[in-house]
Scaffold this motif. Structure first.
Motif, PDB file in Angstrom:
ATOM      1  N   SER A 174      -5.161  -4.733  -3.962  1.00  0.00           N
ATOM      2  CA  SER A 174      -5.996  -5.617  -3.099  1.00  0.00           C
ATOM      3  C   SER A 174      -7.543  -5.525  -3.801  1.00  0.00           C
ATOM      4  N   TYR A 215      -8.045   0.083  -2.971  1.00  0.00           N
ATOM      5  CA  TYR A 215      -7.467  -0.124  -1.705  1.00  0.00           C
ATOM      6  C   TYR A 215      -7.964  -0.691  -0.540  1.00  0.00           C
ATOM      7  N   ALA A 267       5.942   5.052   4.320  1.00  0.00           N
ATOM      8  CA  ALA A 267       4.619   5.857   4.297  1.00  0.00           C
ATOM      9  C   ALA A 267       4.518   5.479   5.785  1.00  0.00           C
ATOM     10  N   ARG A 303      -6.423  -2.021   3.213  1.00  0.00           N
ATOM     11  CA  ARG A 303      -6.532  -1.126   4.431  1.00  0.00           C
ATOM     12  C   ARG A 303      -7.153  -2.070   5.560  1.00  0.00           C
ATOM     13  N   SER A 306       5.409   5.423  -0.711  1.00  0.00           N
ATOM     14  CA  SER A 306       4.282   5.222  -1.301  1.00  0.00           C
ATOM     15  C   SER A 306       3.132   6.114  -0.673  1.00  0.00           C
TER      16      SER A 306
HETATM   17  C1  PBG Z   1       0.173   2.621   1.802  1.00  0.00           C
HETATM   18  C2  PBG Z   1      -0.066   1.904   0.833  1.00  0.00           C
HETATM   19  C3  PBG Z   1      -1.537   1.522   0.419  1.00  0.00           C
HETATM   20  C4  PBG Z   1      -1.226   0.448  -0.389  1.00  0.00           C
HETATM   21  C5  PBG Z   1      -0.193   0.168  -0.814  1.00  0.00           C
HETATM   22  N1  PBG Z   1       0.549   0.983   0.243  1.00  0.00           N
HETATM   23  C6  PBG Z   1      -2.632   2.099   0.647  1.00  0.00           C
HETATM   24  C7  PBG Z   1      -3.091   3.098   0.632  1.00  0.00           C
HETATM   25  O1  PBG Z   1      -2.303   4.258   0.078  1.00  0.00           O
HETATM   26  O2  PBG Z   1      -4.076   3.753   1.436  1.00  0.00           O
HETATM   27  C8  PBG Z   1      -2.497  -0.309  -1.335  1.00  0.00           C
HETATM   28  C9  PBG Z   1      -2.407  -1.741  -1.532  1.00  0.00           C
HETATM   29  C10 PBG Z   1      -3.231  -2.310  -2.271  1.00  0.00           C
HETATM   30  O3  PBG Z   1      -4.596  -1.835  -1.970  1.00  0.00           O
HETATM   31  O4  PBG Z   1      -3.274  -3.781  -2.183  1.00  0.00           O
HETATM   32  N2  PBG Z   1       0.427   3.918   1.564  1.00  0.00           N
END
Ligand code: PBG
Length: 336
Positions: free
Chosen positions: A285, A210, A129, A214, A174
């Motif tokens: 998270s 999330y 991603a 971030r 992702s």
């Molecule tokens: C990136 C990604 C994200 C997470 C894992 N890969 C964040 C998002 O999609 O904005 C979130 C993981 C977490 O919150 O622990 N695409």
């Protein structure tokens, strides 16, 4: 799946508490168990010289590669099979196209190859991603105000190849672009990476949970008030999750993931029942931050709540859990 239950003879003949009376008999009738083998540890890496705490996630740090290697040694010795490595890239290396994602010497590639060199028997997973690398914080490239699916997929294939070349064992798309699993599979196979596995973030929701992630990778400020609802799923939907998972399996996913975790256990159960695939959940998270905050405030017993939350994933049908608690939980499992 609904099952027919025969009528039970009523109380006092039936006393379900009998089996719960002693620890040994509770263990004997336990339907699920948690072992370190079911724990996948997400870690944050950066190019600064020191460990940087992530304020909303007590106990979680951005680690320099050297510190990541030390931490990985403990994880492996505790029996954790797999690390998921996330890079915190400085703003200076971000641009609207996320070009740094394709750099074979980028942070995540260097971290993956260092990990494989130090611990060949420990699995390494890397996200596919663009959000760690884009100046706007989106998972893909923007054309006419919209994250362009097909152009993004082409870039993701090249990102996956860079990660595979660095030694990454599992590629984890992702991004939620349509068709990316099949495209990544073809790209990997075409370059001699047939053994590299794909764990797709198959049912990934546009979630408020999330937030701390971030912050940790530094995409929050880039994203600003924007959201990812034009590609991540609507939390109102469940049938659609099954269609997403079916497509990813048809395109060649080896393992599928549901994300976030606890608020979406119904999806985990339905996915496991419908497809019998290796199925994982991501305790994200925000879930970790909530449990840690409640424990720090003295509202709950943090360790007990951690273990209870993890067994809930097993009960819902998950084969494993990506969790920031992985090491803490594995230590606790080892202590017995
Ligand atoms: C990136 C990604 C994200 C997470 C894992 N890969 C964040 C998002 O999609 O904005 C979130 C993981 C977490 O919150 O622990 N695409």
């Amino acid at each position: 799946m609904t099952r027919f239950l025969p009528p039970l003879p009523p109380y006092p003949h039936s006393r379900l508490r009998r089996n719960r009376r002693d620890s040994w008999s509770r263990r004997l009738v336990a339907e699920n168990s948690l072992s370190a083998a079911a724990l996948i540890w997400p870690v944050f890496v950066h190019d600064e010289g020191r460990k940087l705490p992530i304020p909303s996630m007590p106990g979680v740090f951005r680690l320099p590669i050297a510190a990541l290697i030390d931490a990985a040694g403990e994880a492996e010795s505790l029996g954790i099979p797999l690390l998921a490595v996330f890079p915190a890239v400085p703003d200076a290396k971000k641009d609207p196209e996320g070009r740094e994602a394709l750099n074979p010497e980028n942070l995540v590639c260097r971290a993956a190859s260092s990990l494989k060199k130090a611990f060949p028997g420990l699995g390494v997973l890397c996200d596919v991603a663009l959000d760690p690398y884009t100046s706007h914080g989106h998972d893909g490239v923007i054309r006419a105000g919209y994250v362009d699916n097909d152009e993004t997929v082409e870039i993701l294939c090249r990102q996956a190849l860079a990660e595979a070349r660095a030694g990454c064992d599992i590629i984890a798309p992702s991004d939620m672009m349509d068709g990316r699993v099949g495209a990544v599979r073809r790209a990997l196979d075409g370059e001699g990476f047939a053994p590299v596995r794909i764990m797709s973030y198959a049912a990934k929701y546009a979630s408020a949970f999330y937030g701390p992630f971030r912050e940790a990778i530094g995409s929050a400020s880039s994203l600003g008030s924007a959201d990812k609802r034009t590609y991540q799923m609507d939390p109102a939907n469940a049938e659609e999750a099954l269609r997403e998972v079916a497509l990813d399996i048809a395109e060649g996913a080896d393992m599928v993931m549901v994300k976030p975790g606890l608020p979406y256990l119904d999806i985990v159960r339905r996915v496991k029942d419908a497809f019998s695939m290796p199925t994982y959940a991501y305790q994200v998270s925000g879930e970790y931050a909530m449990l840690k905050a409640a424990a720090a405030a003295g509202c709950i017993d943090g360790e007990a709540a951690m273990m209870e939350s993890l067994i809930a994933f097993k009960r819902a049908g998950a084969d494993g859990v990506l969790s920031y608690f992985a090491v803490e939980a594995a230590r606790r499992l080892k202590a017995g």
